[in-house]
Design a protein around this motif. Sequence first.
Motif, PDB file in Angstrom:
ATOM      1  N   SER A  98       0.854  -1.190   0.000  1.00 59.50           N
ATOM      2  CA  SER A  98       0.000   0.000   0.000  1.00 59.50           C
ATOM      3  C   SER A  98       0.885   1.233   0.000  1.00 59.50           C
TER       4      SER A  98
ATOM      5  N   GLU B 213       0.715 -10.446   4.378  1.00 58.06           N
ATOM      6  CA  GLU B 213      -0.700 -10.514   4.773  1.00 58.06           C
ATOM      7  C   GLU B 213      -1.435  -9.287   4.218  1.00 58.06           C
ATOM      8  N   PRO B 214      -2.777  -9.358   4.106  1.00 59.52           N
ATOM      9  CA  PRO B 214      -3.527  -8.147   3.729  1.00 59.52           C
ATOM     10  C   PRO B 214      -3.213  -6.993   4.691  1.00 59.52           C
ATOM     11  N   ILE B 215      -3.079  -5.814   4.156  1.00 58.16           N
ATOM     12  CA  ILE B 215      -2.616  -4.669   4.939  1.00 58.16           C
ATOM     13  C   ILE B 215      -3.779  -3.990   5.661  1.00 58.16           C
ATOM     14  N   GLY B 216      -3.570  -3.708   6.943  1.00 57.15           N
ATOM     15  CA  GLY B 216      -4.579  -3.001   7.729  1.00 57.15           C
ATOM     16  C   GLY B 216      -4.488  -1.521   7.464  1.00 57.15           C
ATOM     17  N   SER B 217      -4.049  -0.771   8.461  1.00 58.96           N
ATOM     18  CA  SER B 217      -3.911   0.666   8.273  1.00 58.96           C
ATOM     19  C   SER B 217      -2.805   0.967   7.272  1.00 58.96           C
ATOM     20  N   PRO B 218      -3.096   1.807   6.272  1.00 58.44           N
ATOM     21  CA  PRO B 218      -2.053   2.164   5.315  1.00 58.44           C
ATOM     22  C   PRO B 218      -1.122   3.256   5.848  1.00 58.44           C
TER      23      PRO B 218
END
Lengths: 177, 353, 253
Positions: A33, A56-61
């Motif tokens: 991201s 892993e899928p990114i949380g807060s960018p």
Amino acid sequence: MSGFLFAGFGGQGILFSGKLLAKIGLAHGKQVSWLPSYGPEMRGGTANCSVIIDDEPIGSPLVTKPDVLVVLNLPSFEKFEKTVKKGGVLIVDSSLIDKKSERKDINSYYIPASMLASENGLEGLANVIIFGHMMKATGIFDYAAVEKVLVDSTPKSKPQLAELNAKALSLGYGWQE
Amino acid sequence: MSEKVLMKGNEAIAEAAMRAGCKLFFGYPITPQTDLSEYLAKQMPKRGGLMLQAESEVAAINMVLGASAAGERVMTSSSSPGVSLKSEGISYIVGSDIPCVIVNVQRGGPGLGGIQPAQSDYFQATKALGHGDMHIIVLAPANIQEMALLTGEAFDLADIYRTPVMILADGALGQMMEPVDFGAKPVRELPAKDWACNGHGHKRLRNIVNSLYIQPEELERLNIERFERYKKIEENEVKYEEYLTEDAEITLVAYGITARIARTAVKLARAEGIKAGLFRPITLYPFPKKQLFELADKTNRFLSVEMSMGQMVDDVKLAVEFKKPVTHYGRTGGVIPSPEEILDEIRRLRREI
Amino acid sequence: MINVFENPKALTDIASHYCPGCTHGIAHRLVAEAIDALDIEGQTIGVAPVGCAVFAYNYFNCDMVQAPHGRAPAVATGIKRANPDNFVFTYQGDGDLAAIGTAETIHAAARGENITVIFINNAIYGMTGGQMAPTSIPGQVTTTSPYGRKPEIQGFPLRISEMMATIDGVAYAERVALDNVKNVRRAKVAIQKAFEVQRDKKGFSIIELLSTCPTNWGVSPVTALDYVREKMIPYYPLGVYKDITASKKEASE
């Protein structure tokens, strides 16, 4: 997960550096991201961008505690140097910032990127020089792969710029204090 | 195989709109959504479309009304203060029962507010987007891939149910880049636009696109009919995502950019042995009421996490019907919450149980 | 047998709701006659305003879209941009066009939108019951200027045709009046010309029709026609304010 923060003045190629890193991550099949600061600060004020590379899928960018911080001006150094994670990496353009980090829990690198740019006919490419140095300091990603993404990211209409970019990357990568 | 490209959320919506057959775009510049119209200004003329910068948000939404009435797929986009200006036109479009897609890349308010990301237009989007008895479908993407996907979906939903559909994003989603794949989306069967005003050519009766009904009984009948359509939308189109909710003691409810941060907080909580989970509404209108009502039997309490002073939390409470406590944690004014501060709130709630 | 009178095909059989003596009926007929003359009903989309003419969508046989107050030129822009080969006209009163919709009017004109605007100027708000309009003339008594419009308080009226003539995107702008047979005939020619300008893709055309509102002016229909002649025409002189087709002809001569 690795969080990167690039910070400096608007016009120093901060956002480009971030995009380059995100593209490299993407080319390596990672989750990536890229989040810029935006608004009036884009025009002459301070600019920064957060890049996250993860499996892993990114949380807060938003990168608030960077693993790697690259700073190209003094206000950014003063604002963000203290936020670098323990064991993290700080890269400083020492031709624009005459301060050194006093932190012992991070690895700091100093490269006079802007000066090297003007000395080597690479005006405007200090961001790529310092990017090269960051690659060396962090050891993430293979040099050849990075160079390929960099050249591919340069507009096809400017073949000479691709060459200069490659030169700047190599200069930063090989530079020693 | 289609290829992933790195793209800003604003651009992904623009690209997806063109791929969905959006031929016309009318807008007015406002941070942080302007790159959406800039992308279209560059691309649409090359691809047989038109991006026209209107003199105001008011004019833009009415150009949308006209183009939609003429039967074309059409979109407008703005950010919070601009969406307020569009609300008159949106109400007329709803009243006229014609489709369109509206994007709100939210920023902090009220007033001129700020330009940093916010989720404080939730009430406006889901409950008070225009005067009169009305709603529109509201979709809340949480990543750039979904921004593309839901944009295509928005055009289909708009055509099927003859209603405006809003993509409710925020400044962070609009401005950030992530990889996106514009692979083929599922094809939905679409009704013919036999109501369109594009010249009857003496081949059919004249069409009238109108929202004025002077007889109360007639207006009432049409409003009831529209709300029956909303019911159908609620039965068929509710979207949501659950993450570790099966055994969660504390269930976070969050949408859009906040949902992904909440997801990280849930992971951190789980690492400490706190059974947290996340429920993410993707359709904000219709709100996944039934699903939350059922979830209330499994969890001990709900925490609505939003970038607002607490708006969606009301819908969570209404859905849960007092079966379990519902509280709110939020940041406002353009501040993005960190996973750590959400984790702190989860810990606090854990101690209360 | 020769048919000496018939309704234009472009008008429906629905009886209009307009007050006795109101000139909206004449204006509707003239627009319909122009549509018939050019045989374009099947390609035409009309845009109804908010105001007395809101029900225009009931009276024209072509496709019709009803716009929010003042937004007709923006709605027409959307329709025309979606289908550039269609004919699109708006039918707007003075409050709609010259007050709440001033921005939409001016910018549609500036963009040279290839549409035709029929502007009914009767110097008063009809539908809401006789309030001051942006075109109410100085001294005119309305329910919101009960002591007569005073420029020092309510400001001056707008002269729309004159203003339109200064805008590059405008191809044709003419002010006519509906107060006598001669002027009605002139109005008919003007309206048809406006549609021809649109057909030839020359740009924005606007016809301002000085009209009556006996009900809200509080006078008889005949006195209302006198009022147009005696009060309105001196303030709003009739004539062609812009015609790019004429200037091209002159240039080639």
